[in-house]
Design an enzyme around this catalytic site. Sequence first.
Site, mmCIF file in Angstrom:
data_model
loop_
_atom_site.group_PDB
_atom_site.id
_atom_site.type_symbol
_atom_site.label_atom_id
_atom_site.label_comp_id
_atom_site.label_asym_id
_atom_site.label_seq_id
_atom_site.Cartn_x
_atom_site.Cartn_y
_atom_site.Cartn_z
ATOM 1 N N ASN A 238 13.145 -7.233 7.561
ATOM 2 C CA ASN A 238 11.889 -6.806 6.938
ATOM 3 C C ASN A 238 11.336 -8.016 6.215
ATOM 4 O O ASN A 238 12.021 -8.597 5.376
ATOM 5 C CB ASN A 238 12.176 -5.656 5.952
ATOM 6 C CG ASN A 238 10.990 -5.351 5.060
ATOM 7 O OD1 ASN A 238 9.851 -5.520 5.457
ATOM 8 N ND2 ASN A 238 11.267 -4.894 3.845
ATOM 9 N N GLY A 239 10.097 -8.413 6.550
ATOM 10 C CA GLY A 239 9.509 -9.585 5.902
ATOM 11 C C GLY A 239 8.869 -10.472 6.959
ATOM 12 O O GLY A 239 8.693 -10.057 8.109
ATOM 13 N N HIS B 252 -29.801 -1.114 -2.787
ATOM 14 C CA HIS B 252 -29.638 -2.563 -2.628
ATOM 15 C C HIS B 252 -29.040 -2.950 -1.287
ATOM 16 O O HIS B 252 -28.559 -4.070 -1.131
ATOM 17 C CB HIS B 252 -28.780 -3.118 -3.773
ATOM 18 C CG HIS B 252 -29.395 -2.910 -5.120
ATOM 19 N ND1 HIS B 252 -30.519 -3.583 -5.529
ATOM 20 C CD2 HIS B 252 -29.061 -2.055 -6.124
ATOM 21 C CE1 HIS B 252 -30.849 -3.182 -6.749
ATOM 22 N NE2 HIS B 252 -29.980 -2.244 -7.124
ATOM 23 N N GLU C 298 -12.723 6.498 -2.921
ATOM 24 C CA GLU C 298 -11.485 7.130 -2.454
ATOM 25 C C GLU C 298 -11.773 8.089 -1.284
ATOM 26 O O GLU C 298 -11.016 8.141 -0.317
ATOM 27 C CB GLU C 298 -10.812 7.845 -3.631
ATOM 28 C CG GLU C 298 -9.550 8.606 -3.327
ATOM 29 C CD GLU C 298 -8.404 7.776 -2.757
ATOM 30 O OE1 GLU C 298 -8.494 6.542 -2.716
ATOM 31 O OE2 GLU C 298 -7.421 8.399 -2.313
ATOM 32 N N LYS D 127 3.022 3.455 4.902
ATOM 33 C CA LYS D 127 2.907 4.019 3.552
ATOM 34 C C LYS D 127 3.101 2.945 2.489
ATOM 35 O O LYS D 127 2.455 2.961 1.453
ATOM 36 C CB LYS D 127 3.967 5.120 3.405
ATOM 37 C CG LYS D 127 3.935 5.842 2.088
ATOM 38 C CD LYS D 127 2.813 6.833 2.047
ATOM 39 C CE LYS D 127 2.678 7.509 0.706
ATOM 40 N NZ LYS D 127 1.284 7.900 0.443
ATOM 41 N N ARG E 61 7.464 3.202 5.961
ATOM 42 C CA ARG E 61 7.288 1.754 5.888
ATOM 43 C C ARG E 61 6.772 1.159 7.190
ATOM 44 O O ARG E 61 6.533 -0.049 7.279
ATOM 45 C CB ARG E 61 8.614 1.083 5.513
ATOM 46 C CG ARG E 61 9.187 1.586 4.209
ATOM 47 C CD ARG E 61 10.540 0.975 3.966
ATOM 48 N NE ARG E 61 10.424 -0.420 3.604
ATOM 49 C CZ ARG E 61 10.334 -0.892 2.372
ATOM 50 N NH1 ARG E 61 10.349 -0.051 1.359
ATOM 51 N NH2 ARG E 61 10.232 -2.172 2.135
ATOM 52 N N LYS F 287 -10.160 7.723 2.414
ATOM 53 C CA LYS F 287 -9.417 8.804 3.081
ATOM 54 C C LYS F 287 -9.979 9.012 4.479
ATOM 55 O O LYS F 287 -9.240 9.121 5.447
ATOM 56 C CB LYS F 287 -9.524 10.132 2.304
ATOM 57 C CG LYS F 287 -8.776 10.271 1.023
ATOM 58 C CD LYS F 287 -7.284 10.148 1.101
ATOM 59 C CE LYS F 287 -6.854 8.727 1.068
ATOM 60 N NZ LYS F 287 -6.165 8.190 -0.041
ATOM 61 N N GLU G 293 -9.223 5.946 6.891
ATOM 62 C CA GLU G 293 -7.840 5.646 7.275
ATOM 63 C C GLU G 293 -7.226 6.708 8.172
ATOM 64 O O GLU G 293 -6.334 6.397 8.957
ATOM 65 C CB GLU G 293 -6.956 5.353 6.065
ATOM 66 C CG GLU G 293 -6.584 6.520 5.195
ATOM 67 C CD GLU G 293 -5.684 6.117 4.022
ATOM 68 O OE1 GLU G 293 -4.858 5.228 4.153
ATOM 69 O OE2 GLU G 293 -5.830 6.748 2.953
ATOM 70 N N CYS H 23 8.246 -2.538 7.247
ATOM 71 C CA CYS H 23 9.450 -2.223 8.012
ATOM 72 C C CYS H 23 10.523 -1.648 7.088
ATOM 73 O O CYS H 23 10.567 -1.947 5.902
ATOM 74 C CB CYS H 23 10.032 -3.431 8.729
ATOM 75 S SG CYS H 23 8.835 -4.298 9.732
ATOM 76 N N TRP I 10 6.808 -2.075 11.287
ATOM 77 C CA TRP I 10 5.355 -2.222 11.177
ATOM 78 C C TRP I 10 5.073 -3.629 11.691
ATOM 79 O O TRP I 10 5.507 -4.616 11.099
ATOM 80 C CB TRP I 10 4.900 -2.071 9.732
ATOM 81 C CG TRP I 10 3.412 -2.094 9.570
ATOM 82 C CD1 TRP I 10 2.547 -1.057 9.743
ATOM 83 C CD2 TRP I 10 2.604 -3.217 9.172
ATOM 84 N NE1 TRP I 10 1.256 -1.464 9.493
ATOM 85 C CE2 TRP I 10 1.265 -2.781 9.138
ATOM 86 C CE3 TRP I 10 2.882 -4.546 8.852
ATOM 87 C CZ2 TRP I 10 0.209 -3.627 8.795
ATOM 88 C CZ3 TRP I 10 1.836 -5.381 8.510
ATOM 89 C CH2 TRP I 10 0.516 -4.920 8.486
HETATM 90 C C1 AGP Z 1 -3.906 5.123 0.463
HETATM 91 O O1 AGP Z 1 -4.299 6.266 1.120
HETATM 92 C C2 AGP Z 1 -3.410 4.038 1.256
HETATM 93 N N1 AGP Z 1 -2.651 4.401 2.351
HETATM 94 C C3 AGP Z 1 -3.153 2.712 0.596
HETATM 95 O O2 AGP Z 1 -4.403 2.221 0.271
HETATM 96 C C4 AGP Z 1 -2.235 2.646 -0.654
HETATM 97 O O3 AGP Z 1 -2.830 3.306 -1.720
HETATM 98 C C5 AGP Z 1 -1.973 1.167 -0.997
HETATM 99 O O4 AGP Z 1 -1.314 0.556 0.070
HETATM 100 C C6 AGP Z 1 -1.190 0.981 -2.258
HETATM 101 O O5 AGP Z 1 0.073 1.556 -2.189
HETATM 102 P P1 AGP Z 1 0.946 1.748 -3.489
HETATM 103 O O6 AGP Z 1 0.235 2.696 -4.380
HETATM 104 O O7 AGP Z 1 2.245 2.303 -2.975
HETATM 105 O O8 AGP Z 1 1.112 0.412 -4.116
#
Ligand code: AGP
Length: 612
Positions: free
Chosen positions: A99-100, A508, A485, A607, A27, A489, A492, A2, A73
Site C-alpha cells: 500500500n503506497g 459571476h 456537499e 473510502k 480502501r 454526493k 461521486e 489499498c 485502488w
Molecule cells: C465523501 O463522500 C468522499 N468520498 C470524500 O470526499 C471524503 O470525504 C474525503 O476523502 C475525506 O475523507 P476523510 O474524512 O476520511 O478524511
Amino acid sequence: MCGIVGYIGNREAYEIVIKGLKRLEYRGYDSAGIALLNGSLEVYRKKGKVADLEQFVIDHDHAGMTGIGHTRWATHGEPSDINAHPHTSMNGTFTIVHNGIIENYARLKKDLASNGYHFTSQTDTEVLASLIEYFYRQDDAMDAETAVQLALSKVVGAYGIAVLCKNEPDKMIVARKGSPLVIGLGHGEYFVASDASPIAEYTDQVVYLNDEDLAVLTRNNFTLKNVRNSPVSMKISRLDLEIGSLDKSGFEHFMLKEIYEQPQTIEETFRGRLRPESTEIVLGGLLNVFPDILKAQRIIIIGCGTSWHAALIGEYLLEEYARIPVEVEYASEFRYRKPVIGENDLVIAISQSGETADTLAALQLAKEKNATVIGICNVVGSTLSRETRAGIYTHAGTEIGVASTKAFTAQVTVLTLLALKLAKARNTISDDEYSILLHELADIPRKGRLILEQNEKIKAIAEKYKDAVNALYLGRGYLFSVALEGALKLKEISYIHAEGYAAGEMKHGPIALVDDQLPVIVVAPQDEYYEKIVSNIEEVKARKGNVIAVVTEGDKVLKEMVHDHLEIPASHPAVAPLLAVMPLQLLAYHIALMRGCNVDQPRNLAKSVTVE
Ligand code: AGP
C-alpha cells in the site's frame, strides 16, 4: 490507498485474510488477491471485488497457515488481473502486497532491467518485489529480512508492505513508511492489517508500526526493529474498537442505511456531551488542551472532501459565536503551500477515516510548527487519533458507503458543540442564544426523522432528473457548504457533473450554464437570506432552469414558484445544515440507483484516500 491483510499462525489463513479484505474494501476495490504458503506459494489475483476473488479461488487449493492479501485502488497500471497484488519477483522467490507509491520505481525498474529483470505488470510494487530478490541473490548467506532492508533503503515514497519468501516459509516480513500497518498479537499467531478492523475480532493486543519500522513475524515470535536494522521499542496498545457490522440491516445499500441512521448518530454524537438542562457542553477529549485552545488567536481547520465541507460550516459557527478568526484549508494545499502557522494557532484536522494521507501530512506540518493540534475523527484508533494530542470522536459508527453521509452530520454536530463551548468560555454568546442553540441541536434527531419520511417523494423527484447531464447546487450562509456537499454526493455516486456554489456567486459565471435542461437545486429555507435566494431562484427561472428547492415546511411562496420542492422543518440557521443535507443525500442516492450506478462503491473512488 489499498488494504493489506496478513496472517501467520495455526489456523487456515484463507478465511482470515478474505474476511479482513472485506473489512478493508473501503480502501479500494479495483482488484483483490491473496498469496498462501503451504509448501509452495500459491497466488490468486482477480480484477474486481473481494467477492470476485472468492468466487475464483473456490475451485483452487487455498490451504495454508500463512497468507497475505490485498485489495487495490489502482495507482500504477489499470485495474486488471495482471496488475492485481500480490506481486511476485521475477524468479518467484518473493511475493509482496503493498500500500503506497514507490516514487522512484521507474529508475529502479530501469536498473533492474539492466540486470536482466523483466516485468509483467505496470505496477511499482512488482519492481519492489524484484528489487528485494535482486539483493537476496547477491549473496548466498543473505536472508530475506536483510534483502528487504536493502531494497527499502533504495526506495523513495510510501509503503506498507507484507512480504513472503518461498525459501523461508514460516516467516512474514512487514514494514511501513507513510502507509499505516498494525500487527495483532495472538497466542501462537499474528495478524497484520492496514487498520485494526480485520484484527479486532481475534485479539485486542496490537502494535501500531511507526514510519520505517520493520517487523519479522513467525508463528511464535515477533521482532521489531527499523529498516536500518536498529532496535526500536515496542508499544503494545489495547484495542478498543467497535466493529461495525458488515450487514445492511435490511436496507438495499449501506449508503441508504447510513442516511437513515443519522437521527440516531447525531444523537450519539452529542449524547453525554450536550446537557441542555445544565447548560454545559462536555468535551472530555479536549480537557488537557482546553487552556491552549482558549489562548489560540486563530483557528485553521483542515480536511478533504466532505470533511472539508464540514470544516466550512465550522468556520461560520466559530466565527459567528466564538468570534475567533478561522481559516479553512484543503489539507492537500495546506501541506505544500508553506503556510504561516505558529504556536498561537489552533489547528483542527477533520477526517472520518483518520487515515487520509493529505490530512495526516498537514497535521504533521502543524505539529512541527508548534501549533495546538486537535482532531475530529470517526475511527477510534486511527492514525489521526493517535497523532493528535487531543480530539473529539464523532461516534457515528462505522461508515461503509464511500459517499460520506452520517460522518458529515456527526462532524458538523461536533463543530457546533465546539463553537458553542468556546463561545461560552469566551463570553461571546448570550445565555439566551446559547440555550436556544443547545435546544435546537437536541431537537435535530426528531426533525431529521421527519425529513427521512419524505423518501418516496424524493424518489419521485429523482425520477424526473435522473437523466440530467449537469446540475447546479446553490446555498447561502451556513447552507453554502450544504450546496457543495449536495453536489459532491451527486457527482461521486451518479457521475452527473454537479457544481456547488454560493448562490450570490451564480451571477459571476455559473448562470451561463442555465438552460431548460439544467436542474438547479437551491437550498432556500426561511432564514435571513430568504429574499436574496428567492431572487436567485427568479434569475434561474428567467433562464428556463428547472428549480428544485429545499424549503421550510409550510413555505407556500416557494412551493408555487419552483418546479419541485423538498421540505425541512423550521430550525435555527446555525443547525439547518444538519437537516438540509439529508434530502440532498437521498436525492443523490435515488438518482444514482436509477442510473444503475454502484452506490456504495462508486467507480474510481475509495473510502479512505491514503495516497497523496
Ligand atoms: C465523501 O463522500 C468522499 N468520498 C470524500 O470526499 C471524503 O470525504 C474525503 O476523502 C475525506 O475523507 P476523510 O474524512 O476520511 O478524511
